[in-house]
Write a protein that holds these residues in place. Structure first.
Motif, PDB file in Angstrom:
ATOM      1  N   SER A   1       1.015  -0.925  -0.217  1.00 12.54           N
ATOM      2  CA  SER A   1      -0.385  -0.128   0.387  1.00 12.54           C
ATOM      3  C   SER A   1       1.071   1.494  -0.130  1.00 12.54           C
ATOM      4  O   SER A   1       0.788   2.584  -0.595  1.00 12.54           O
ATOM      5  CB  SER A   1      -0.659   0.414   1.126  1.00 12.54           C
ATOM      6  N   HIS A   2       2.253   1.346   1.075  1.00 12.23           N
ATOM      7  CA  HIS A   2       2.578   2.753   0.651  1.00 12.23           C
ATOM      8  C   HIS A   2       3.943   2.421  -0.726  1.00 12.23           C
ATOM      9  O   HIS A   2       3.361   4.079  -1.369  1.00 12.23           O
ATOM     10  CB  HIS A   2       3.748   1.888   1.828  1.00 12.23           C
TER      11      HIS A   2
ATOM     12  N   LYS B   1       3.038   1.936  -3.358  1.00 10.47           N
ATOM     13  CA  LYS B   1       2.066   1.671  -4.444  1.00 10.47           C
ATOM     14  C   LYS B   1       1.779   3.678  -4.478  1.00 10.47           C
ATOM     15  O   LYS B   1       1.491   4.205  -4.772  1.00 10.47           O
ATOM     16  CB  LYS B   1       0.412   0.890  -4.524  1.00 10.47           C
ATOM     17  N   TRP B   2       1.593   4.039  -3.047  1.00  5.44           N
ATOM     18  CA  TRP B   2       1.094   5.598  -2.766  1.00  5.44           C
ATOM     19  C   TRP B   2       2.069   6.674  -3.831  1.00  5.44           C
ATOM     20  O   TRP B   2       2.287   7.577  -3.927  1.00  5.44           O
ATOM     21  CB  TRP B   2       0.739   5.751  -1.534  1.00  5.44           C
TER      22      TRP B   2
ATOM     23  N   ASN C   1      -2.937   6.030   3.146  1.00  6.21           N
ATOM     24  CA  ASN C   1      -2.374   6.180   2.188  1.00  6.21           C
ATOM     25  C   ASN C   1      -3.259   6.846   1.041  1.00  6.21           C
ATOM     26  O   ASN C   1      -3.230   5.240   0.184  1.00  6.21           O
ATOM     27  CB  ASN C   1      -1.072   4.973   1.078  1.00  6.21           C
ATOM     28  N   THR C   2      -3.991   7.915   0.627  1.00  2.51           N
ATOM     29  CA  THR C   2      -4.499   8.196  -0.380  1.00  2.51           C
ATOM     30  C   THR C   2      -4.443   9.138  -0.916  1.00  2.51           C
ATOM     31  O   THR C   2      -3.370  10.132  -0.060  1.00  2.51           O
ATOM     32  CB  THR C   2      -6.152   8.428   0.528  1.00  2.51           C
TER      33      THR C   2
END
Length: 101
Positions: A10-11, A13-14, A62-63
């Protein structure tokens, strides 16, 4: 062995999305200090780094709306010690483009 927060999918990719968007939008300078950003070399004072506007340690996510690109030096100075709300002042004369996803 546990994975660090920055090692999660997730991080990563963010992070990649934030950097790509900033480059595509033509962001060339840190909006906090005005330093010219380096997108090709990491771990230098002027390296472009994604920053959580609301720190992860304070509930930030993480948006795309919680991301901006600043220089490594400003990112390290901010760390997770900032308040929940963004208090850094932007310098409009050096800010070319803020992220807009």
């Amino acid at each position: 062995m546990t994975t660090s927060r920055t090692g999660t999918a997730s991080h990563r990719k963010w992070r990649e999305h934030a950097l790509t968007e900033a480059k595509n939008n033509g962001q060339t300078h840190c909006p906090l200090c005005g330093t010219r950003l380096n997108y090709t070399t990491t771990r230098q004072p002027n390296s472009a780094e994604p920053d959580h506007i609301t720190p992860y340690a304070h509930g930030g996510t993480n948006t795309p709306d919680n991301a901006r690109i600043i220089c490594r030096q400003c990112n390290q100075r901010r760390g997770a010690h900032t308040t929940r709300h963004h208090t850094d002042t932007l310098q409009p004369s050096t800010t070319t483009t803020l992220l807009a996803w």
